[in-house]
Enzyme design. Structure first.
Site, PDB file in Angstrom:
ATOM      1  N   ASP A 293       0.845  -1.198   0.000  1.00  0.00           N
ATOM      2  CA  ASP A 293       0.000   0.000   0.000  1.00  0.00           C
ATOM      3  C   ASP A 293       0.877   1.243   0.000  1.00  0.00           C
ATOM      4  O   ASP A 293       2.106   1.140   0.010  1.00  0.00           O
ATOM      5  CB  ASP A 293      -0.917  -0.004   1.238  1.00  0.00           C
TER       6      ASP A 293
ATOM      7  N   ASP B 101       1.461   4.679   2.314  1.00  0.00           N
ATOM      8  CA  ASP B 101       1.134   5.271   3.618  1.00  0.00           C
ATOM      9  C   ASP B 101       1.561   6.732   3.607  1.00  0.00           C
ATOM     10  O   ASP B 101       2.726   7.033   3.311  1.00  0.00           O
ATOM     11  CB  ASP B 101       1.899   4.537   4.735  1.00  0.00           C
TER      12      ASP B 101
ATOM     13  N   ASP C 163      -3.300   4.544   2.757  1.00  0.00           N
ATOM     14  CA  ASP C 163      -3.657   4.914   4.132  1.00  0.00           C
ATOM     15  C   ASP C 163      -3.259   6.358   4.350  1.00  0.00           C
ATOM     16  O   ASP C 163      -2.100   6.733   4.111  1.00  0.00           O
ATOM     17  CB  ASP C 163      -2.893   4.040   5.150  1.00  0.00           C
TER      18      ASP C 163
HETATM   19  N1  DCT Z   1       1.418   0.980  11.407  1.00  0.00           N
HETATM   20  C1  DCT Z   1       0.909   1.493  12.565  1.00  0.00           C
HETATM   21  N2  DCT Z   1      -0.425   1.358  12.821  1.00  0.00           N
HETATM   22  C2  DCT Z   1      -1.228   0.745  11.922  1.00  0.00           C
HETATM   23  C3  DCT Z   1      -0.711   0.236  10.730  1.00  0.00           C
HETATM   24  C4  DCT Z   1       0.638   0.379  10.497  1.00  0.00           C
HETATM   25  O1  DCT Z   1       1.627   2.051  13.367  1.00  0.00           O
HETATM   26  N3  DCT Z   1      -2.512   0.637  12.196  1.00  0.00           N
HETATM   27  C5  DCT Z   1       2.837   1.134  11.162  1.00  0.00           C
HETATM   28  C6  DCT Z   1       3.638  -0.119  11.158  1.00  0.00           C
HETATM   29  C7  DCT Z   1       4.394  -0.129   9.874  1.00  0.00           C
HETATM   30  C8  DCT Z   1       3.938   1.083   9.126  1.00  0.00           C
HETATM   31  O2  DCT Z   1       2.930   1.693   9.886  1.00  0.00           O
HETATM   32  C9  DCT Z   1       3.440   0.808   7.755  1.00  0.00           C
HETATM   33  O3  DCT Z   1       2.509  -0.265   7.750  1.00  0.00           O
HETATM   34  P1  DCT Z   1       2.352  -1.208   6.499  1.00  0.00           P
HETATM   35  O4  DCT Z   1       1.916  -0.423   5.335  1.00  0.00           O
HETATM   36  O5  DCT Z   1       1.499  -2.349   6.892  1.00  0.00           O
HETATM   37  O6  DCT Z   1       3.822  -1.760   6.337  1.00  0.00           O
HETATM   38  P2  DCT Z   1       4.941  -1.386   5.311  1.00  0.00           P
HETATM   39  O7  DCT Z   1       6.206  -1.508   6.050  1.00  0.00           O
HETATM   40  O8  DCT Z   1       4.646  -0.090   4.663  1.00  0.00           O
HETATM   41  O9  DCT Z   1       4.836  -2.584   4.311  1.00  0.00           O
HETATM   42  P3  DCT Z   1       4.327  -2.566   2.805  1.00  0.00           P
HETATM   43  O10 DCT Z   1       5.499  -2.121   2.019  1.00  0.00           O
HETATM   44  O11 DCT Z   1       3.942  -3.964   2.510  1.00  0.00           O
HETATM   45  O12 DCT Z   1       3.175  -1.622   2.729  1.00  0.00           O
HETATM   46 MG    MG Z   2       2.845   0.303   3.595  1.00  0.00          MG
END
Ligand code: DCT
Ligand code: MG
Length: 507
Positions: free
Chosen positions: A339, A341, A431
């Site tokens: 995703d 972020d 997100d």
């Molecule tokens: N996080 C958080 N609270 C959440 C969701 C995520 O604090 N409700 C934090 C933990 C890691 C970071 O945010 C990003 O989450 P992800 O998108 O799930 O992980 P990523 O490392 O970005 O992995 P990906 O590359 O697969 O998106």
């Molecule tokens: Mg992510």
């Protein structure tokens, strides 16, 4: 809880004295010749130490009063790894790189079992030390000392041991699907630790002394070293429950609970779910199925950048000084992710409040929104940070699916909602997180991840610093104050940690 609790071993001072006197008269039979124990007196006290040494001898263990080369296991109580190391140094005591440094819990369990028990991760006291440090006797140059905390390790994306870490990540997932949290965490920790190693593992002796690697993990490493693969891992992967959960959880909006429900209902594949017209799906899950191919194909760096630009252009129209930051895996330098972020804040107090709803309205009006789930802030200023390493934060946020124009396409060209071939857009998960300015550094640190890095950072904060950390702030329990930070470096400073760049947090 161990039935033979540690307090059960606490001697009465008088009793210890008697034992101390008696031990010189008793010769006990040595049952375990390969083990020589040394108990650290610091925090244990001399009488308790004498009592425990005598108990160990009665159980057939060898003990040494002085630390020498023959010692195989150093046992300490209420001491952290660095504390033990410092104490040994202050006494000018050295040890070899074969010596295990263990918590009293291992000793207690051995005494209870009346034989040496297998050393588990939880027994290990980790010492982070400079291999060049001047110990007596000096540590061998082959020593690998790795902190048990990911926040004390630099973990880049250069994983030279992917063959092992992939296997461990699969096992972590396997145990997550079997709802065995303990083993899931154990494999995640082991995988994370191996990711930080600067060398490819080629022999078992290279992993002998690493924290978090229990016998089961070592057996898998050994199997992979010998066979090039692990039959154990392959066997678990072929289990029906694992295969079904893998499919179910790949759908946006489907977690462990739903997967379990579907599995119990007898469903095994996504086709089974699709064919069951009576099954009630949430709006999120319906979108998950509708855009399944797009969402499960990873988001590229270029797509993340396009998304970032799109959000910036919208947000800056109504709040020009808003800070919009691409975070998550992409901030750690990943080229792909599941995703995008993005964190948004504004230095002018309160100006961040309408950003989320306004941005989503614009996306909707531009025909770029396929799904949105908005969560309002539940943050309470007076509340202390959560104790849980996996606690979710309380920021206002939105889980979205965007209709992202593919690179050559202008935004105006993608209004046609057709999901057929030749379409000029891709469904991308986004997100958005909105934070008050004073919490932004903590939110950024939290949302940059990786998840394992965040878990260890919180664990470290709790156990090594007696503070509490979450995505909103840092609380110093002894001073009873929240510590302000205007950037991530200041948070690392508060915690007494060397600063790690985002790309060094790929734990
Ligand atoms: N996080 C958080 N609270 C959440 C969701 C995520 O604090 N409700 C934090 C933990 C890691 C970071 O945010 C990003 O989450 P992800 O998108 O799930 O992980 P990523 O490392 O970005 O992995 P990906 O590359 O697969 O998106
Ligand atoms: Mg992510």
């Amino acid at each position: 809880m161990n039935p033979m609790s540690q307090s059960a071993l606490v001697p009465l001072r008088k009793k210890a004295k008697m034992v101390h006197i008696s031990q010189s008269f008793c010769q006990h039979h040595i049952k375990f010749k390969e083990i020589v124990l040394f108990l650290v007196e610091r925090k244990m006290g001399s009488s308790r130490r004498a009592f425990l040494m005598d108990l160990a001898r009665k159980r057939g263990f060898q003990t040494e009063i002085e630390l020498s080369d023959s010692v195989t296991h150093i046992v300490a109580e209420n001491n952290s790894g660095p504390e033990v190391l410092k104490w040994l140094q202050s006494k000018n005591l050295g040890f070899t790189d074969k010596t295990h440094i263990l918590d009293i819990s291992w000793f207690t369990e051995c005494m209870e079992a009346k034989h040496p028990v297998e050393i588990q991760n939880r027994h290990l006291l980790t010492v982070q030390q400079d291999c060049s440090a001047n110990f007596n006797p000096p540590l061998s140059s082959s020593c690998v000392q790795v902190s048990q905390y990911a926040c004390q390790r630099r973990t880049t994306l250069q994983d030279t041991n992917r063959i092992f870490t992939d296997a461990f990540d699969i096992l972590a997932e396997y145990f997550e699907f079997s709802e065995n949290k303990g083993r899931k965490v154990a494999f995640l920790r082991a995988s994370s630790l191996i990711k930080s190693l600067p060398f490819p593992i080629t022999a078992m002796k290279e992993v002998e002394r690493l924290p978090w690697l229990g016998d089961q993990m070592k057996a898998i490493i050994e199997e992979i070293l010998e066979e090039g693969k692990s039959y154990k891992v392959l066997e678990l992967m072929s289990e029906e429950r694992y295969k079904s959960f893998k499919q179910f959880t790949s759908v946006f909006g489907v977690g462990l609970k739903t997967s379990d429900k579907w599995y119990r209902m007898g469903f095994r594949t996504l086709e089974d779910i699709k064919n069951e017209k009576e099954l009630k799906l949430t709006k999120m899950q319906k979108c998950g199925f509708l855009y399944y191919e797009d969402i499960t194909s990873s988001v590229s760096w270029a797509e993340a950048e396009t998304t970032d630009q799109l959000i910036k252009s919208i947000v800056w129209k109504f709040v020009p000084d808003a800070v919009v930051t691409l975070t998550g895996g992409f901030r750690r330098g990943k080229k792909n992710g599941h995703d995008v972020d993005i964190i948004i804040t504004c230095p002018r107090k309160g100006k961040e409040k309408n950003i989320l709803h306004n941005t989503i309205s614009v996306l909707k009006n531009q025909g770029l929104l396929l799904f949105s789930d908005i969560i309002e802030s539940t943050f309470v200023e007076t509340k202390l940070p959560s104790k849980h390493v996996d606690a979710l934060d309380h920021f206002q946020k939105a889980f979205l699916i965007l209709k992202l124009p593919t690179q050559q396409t202008a935004i105006g060209d993608i209004i046609d909602p057709c999901g057929c071939e030749g379409r000029k857009w891709k469904a991308v998960r986004l997100d958005l997180v909105i934070t008050p300015y004073e919490q932004y550094s903590y939110a950024l640190l939290g949302w940059t991840g990786s998840r394992q890095f965040e878990r260890d950072l919180r664990r470290y904060t709790t156990h090594e610093r007696k503070m509490m950390l979450d995505n909103h702030g840092l609380y110093d329990k002894s001073k009873k104050v929240f510590l302000k930070a205007s950037n991530e470096e200041e948070i690392f400073e508060h915690l007494g940690l060397d600063y790690l760049e985002p790309w060094e947090r790929n734990a």
